[in-house]
Design an enzyme around this catalytic site. Structure first.
Site, PDB file in Angstrom:
ATOM      1  N   ASN A  85       0.847  -1.189   0.000  1.00  0.00           N
ATOM      2  CA  ASN A  85       0.000   0.000   0.000  1.00  0.00           C
ATOM      3  C   ASN A  85       0.885   1.242   0.000  1.00  0.00           C
ATOM      4  OD1 ASN A  85      -2.209  -1.748   0.311  1.00  0.00           O
ATOM      5  ND2 ASN A  85      -2.049  -1.675   2.517  1.00  0.00           N
ATOM      6  N   HIS A  98       6.761  -1.633   2.620  1.00  0.00           N
ATOM      7  CA  HIS A  98       6.667  -3.031   3.027  1.00  0.00           C
ATOM      8  C   HIS A  98       5.779  -3.790   2.058  1.00  0.00           C
ATOM      9  CE1 HIS A  98       3.392  -0.885   5.106  1.00  0.00           C
ATOM     10  NE2 HIS A  98       2.736  -2.032   5.162  1.00  0.00           N
TER      11      HIS A  98
END
Length: 112
Positions: A85, A98
């Site tokens: 995201n 991440h």
């Protein structure tokens, strides 16, 4: 820096480590959304996918090499999903790049 993932990398916050090398850290998600759910993060603080440039992009290919190796090690032979995201509208909650890796079951087709 007050970054949750930087603190995990530095050992200030415990995690269930799956893999670590000089460039990346992988650990199991504390709130798994699938039977297998882990994150792979660069050790260098990169805020999101929007902050990947030629100077730091080599770590991204390394992350995907690690994801491929870990998916084999964890027997995700039938497939898995990789999600990252970016930013507020992308629902990024930790401002450190991440990649979530989810597998171990048939995932819904709701995403993409």
């Amino acid at each position: 820096m007050d970054c949750l993932f930087c603190k995990i990398i530095n050992g200030e916050i415990p995690s269930k480590k799956l893999y670590e090398d000089d460039l990346v850290y992988a650990f199991y998600d504390i709130n798994p959304q699938a039977p297998v759910h882990f994150l792979v993060i660069p050790k260098a603080h990169i805020e999101s996918a929007a902050a990947i440039f030629s100077e730091n992009s080599a770590v991204i290919s390394h992350i995907f090499e690690v994801i491929a190796a870990l998916s084999k090690e964890l027997a995700l032979d039938d497939g898995f999903r990789v999600v990252s995201n970016a930013g507020k509208h992308g629902a990024q909650t930790v401002k450190h790049l991440h990649f979530h890796v989810l597998g171990g079951k048939q995932l819904s087709e709701q995403i993409c």
